[in-house]
Design an enzyme around this catalytic site. Structure first.
Site, PDB file in Angstrom:
ATOM      1  N   LYS A  26       1.086   4.425  -2.669  1.00  0.00           N
ATOM      2  CA  LYS A  26       0.745   5.803  -2.294  1.00  0.00           C
ATOM      3  C   LYS A  26       1.917   6.759  -2.508  1.00  0.00           C
ATOM      4  CE  LYS A  26      -3.471   4.979  -1.608  1.00  0.00           C
ATOM      5  NZ  LYS A  26      -4.499   5.604  -2.449  1.00  0.00           N
ATOM      6  N   TYR A  82       0.833  -1.215   0.000  1.00  0.00           N
ATOM      7  CA  TYR A  82       0.000   0.000   0.000  1.00  0.00           C
ATOM      8  C   TYR A  82       0.870   1.270   0.000  1.00  0.00           C
ATOM      9  CZ  TYR A  82      -3.569   3.299   1.744  1.00  0.00           C
ATOM     10  OH  TYR A  82      -4.425   4.368   1.906  1.00  0.00           O
TER      11      TYR A  82
HETATM   12  P1  NAP Z   1     -13.143   2.458   1.564  1.00  0.00           P
HETATM   13  O1  NAP Z   1     -14.080   2.979   2.604  1.00  0.00           O
HETATM   14  O2  NAP Z   1     -12.629   1.065   1.676  1.00  0.00           O
HETATM   15  O3  NAP Z   1     -13.831   2.663   0.126  1.00  0.00           O
HETATM   16  C1  NAP Z   1     -13.141   2.263  -1.021  1.00  0.00           C
HETATM   17  C2  NAP Z   1     -13.960   2.629  -2.235  1.00  0.00           C
HETATM   18  O4  NAP Z   1     -13.206   2.252  -3.390  1.00  0.00           O
HETATM   19  C3  NAP Z   1     -15.282   1.916  -2.315  1.00  0.00           C
HETATM   20  O5  NAP Z   1     -16.227   2.765  -2.899  1.00  0.00           O
HETATM   21  C4  NAP Z   1     -14.982   0.734  -3.250  1.00  0.00           C
HETATM   22  O6  NAP Z   1     -16.139   0.299  -3.964  1.00  0.00           O
HETATM   23  C5  NAP Z   1     -14.001   1.394  -4.196  1.00  0.00           C
HETATM   24  N1  NAP Z   1     -13.138   0.438  -4.883  1.00  0.00           N
HETATM   25  C6  NAP Z   1     -12.261  -0.457  -4.355  1.00  0.00           C
HETATM   26  N2  NAP Z   1     -11.666  -1.146  -5.340  1.00  0.00           N
HETATM   27  C7  NAP Z   1     -12.154  -0.673  -6.510  1.00  0.00           C
HETATM   28  C8  NAP Z   1     -11.935  -0.983  -7.873  1.00  0.00           C
HETATM   29  N3  NAP Z   1     -11.063  -1.944  -8.235  1.00  0.00           N
HETATM   30  N4  NAP Z   1     -12.616  -0.299  -8.821  1.00  0.00           N
HETATM   31  C9  NAP Z   1     -13.508   0.671  -8.478  1.00  0.00           C
HETATM   32  N5  NAP Z   1     -13.779   0.999  -7.199  1.00  0.00           N
HETATM   33  C10 NAP Z   1     -13.107   0.334  -6.225  1.00  0.00           C
HETATM   34  O7  NAP Z   1     -11.835   3.360   1.450  1.00  0.00           O
HETATM   35  P2  NAP Z   1     -11.575   4.866   1.960  1.00  0.00           P
HETATM   36  O8  NAP Z   1     -11.053   4.791   3.339  1.00  0.00           O
HETATM   37  O9  NAP Z   1     -12.720   5.724   1.664  1.00  0.00           O
HETATM   38  O10 NAP Z   1     -10.324   5.243   1.030  1.00  0.00           O
HETATM   39  C11 NAP Z   1     -10.482   5.961  -0.181  1.00  0.00           C
HETATM   40  C12 NAP Z   1      -9.104   6.401  -0.662  1.00  0.00           C
HETATM   41  O11 NAP Z   1      -8.490   7.213   0.340  1.00  0.00           O
HETATM   42  C13 NAP Z   1      -8.154   5.253  -0.938  1.00  0.00           C
HETATM   43  O12 NAP Z   1      -7.362   5.526  -2.066  1.00  0.00           O
HETATM   44  C14 NAP Z   1      -7.290   5.226   0.300  1.00  0.00           C
HETATM   45  O13 NAP Z   1      -6.035   4.681   0.044  1.00  0.00           O
HETATM   46  C15 NAP Z   1      -7.218   6.690   0.657  1.00  0.00           C
HETATM   47  N6  NAP Z   1      -6.915   6.970   2.058  1.00  0.00           N
HETATM   48  C16 NAP Z   1      -7.691   6.460   3.057  1.00  0.00           C
HETATM   49  C17 NAP Z   1      -7.355   6.732   4.371  1.00  0.00           C
HETATM   50  C18 NAP Z   1      -8.152   6.213   5.535  1.00  0.00           C
HETATM   51  O14 NAP Z   1      -7.653   6.319   6.668  1.00  0.00           O
HETATM   52  N7  NAP Z   1      -9.337   5.695   5.354  1.00  0.00           N
HETATM   53  C19 NAP Z   1      -6.231   7.537   4.656  1.00  0.00           C
HETATM   54  C20 NAP Z   1      -5.488   8.038   3.613  1.00  0.00           C
HETATM   55  C21 NAP Z   1      -5.833   7.764   2.314  1.00  0.00           C
HETATM   56  P3  NAP Z   1     -16.529  -1.255  -4.049  1.00  0.00           P
HETATM   57  O15 NAP Z   1     -16.957  -1.686  -2.689  1.00  0.00           O
HETATM   58  O16 NAP Z   1     -17.629  -1.277  -5.049  1.00  0.00           O
HETATM   59  O17 NAP Z   1     -15.285  -1.982  -4.496  1.00  0.00           O
END
Ligand code: NAP
Length: 250
Positions: free
Chosen positions: A162, A158
């Site tokens: 990133k 991961y």
């Molecule tokens: P999340 O709650 O797990 O949601 C992930 C989203 O991405 C869901 O809508 C999922 O839809 C979609 N997704 C996953 N694989 C996919 C694919 N192959 N094609 C299309 N859609 C896909 O994640 P989140 O925490 O909101 O994170 C969103 C972004 O922010 C990510 O890039 C993550 O790395 C980044 N981020 C998160 C955090 C954190 O602490 N949460 C911190 C820093 C950065 P489906 O269920 O339909 O697959």
């Protein structure tokens, strides 16, 4: 409905059926953008996001497509163009984790995370590259993470994806500059979403101890910054990384 600063802009937010992506899609929709809510498998949640945007007076469609699959992304982009016209703003948000210490990580765990978090960014940006450059205020916004800056135990795959986004964003910013379009990166700290739920509570507490503002980020903390980057107000910013991390050092 918020302001209309994004009136007339067509935006795709990948992975916006829930979490940070849902917040970004809702925020862009509330400010006048026509929003495509991309998802891979969470169809019901994607339609709920669309309903929320429309209930608030905005315009949105659900757009299925696995970002890791080039053909599906091409078809998804075509569907969005048919509905809303050429795309002005792409938010590469979709991302996954498969956390294991490096000794236990299989090549399959590595490849899967790379193929969604970096392959997906390639596919979406490549399919929309001409649209973004032809747009008046073309915007590429990549959602990275503080983990790409600091590294994180159990997240070699991961963290690699990133950090990769930093070089990608900087390079695309240079290549798009001639057209006046911009590319920037948002690097959130730890945000209270399903992704964070997967982190054991003991580890969550350790993370919090390193956050000067002493709380996890909310989805709104991130979506407001993305709205700013999508708007005309940020037109002289490109190739930048915006940390939204409560003051964590990196
Ligand atoms: P999340 O709650 O797990 O949601 C992930 C989203 O991405 C869901 O809508 C999922 O839809 C979609 N997704 C996953 N694989 C996919 C694919 N192959 N094609 C299309 N859609 C896909 O994640 P989140 O925490 O909101 O994170 C969103 C972004 O922010 C990510 O890039 C993550 O790395 C980044 N981020 C998160 C955090 C954190 O602490 N949460 C911190 C820093 C950065 P489906 O269920 O339909 O697959």
């Amino acid at each position: 409905m918020g302001s209309d600063i994004l009136e007339g802009q067509t935006c795709i937010v990948t992975g916006s059926s829930r979490g940070i992506g849902e917040g970004i899609a809702t925020e862009l929709g509330a400010h006048g953008a026509k929003v495509a809510v991309n998802y891979r498998s969470s169809e019901r949640e994607a339609h709920e996001t669309v309903d929320d945007i429309e209930d608030a007076g905005g315009t949105a469609i659900a757009a299925q497509g696995d970002v890791a699959d080039y053909d599906q992304v091409e078809a998804m982009c075509e569907e969005v163009r048919d509905a809303f016209g050429p795309v002005d703003v792409l938010v590469n948000n979709a991302g996954i984790t498969i956390d294991k210490t490096f000794g236990d990580m299989t090549r399959e765990d590595w490849d899967r995370v790379i193929s969604v978090n970096l392959g997906g960014v390639f596919n979406c940006t490549h399919c929309l590259f001409d649209d973004l450059q032809a747009a008046d205020d073309g915007r590429l916004i990549n959602i990275s993470s503080v983990v790409g800056q600091q590294g994180n135990y159990g997240q070699a795959n991961y963290a690699t994806t990133k950090s990769g986004l930093f070089g990608f964003t900087r390079t695309i910013a240079l290549e798009m500059a001639r057209s006046g379009s911009t590319a920037n990166c948002v690097a959130p700290g730890f945000v209270a979403t399903d992704m964070l739920e997967e982190v054991p509570e003991r580890v969550q507490q350790k993370i919090l101890d390193r956050v000067p503002l002493d709380r996890f980020a909310t989805v709104d903390d991130v979506s407001g910054i993305v709205r700013f980057l999508a708007s005309e107000e940020s037109s002289y910013m490109t190739g930048q990384i915006l940390g939204v991390n409560g003051g964590m050092e990196w």
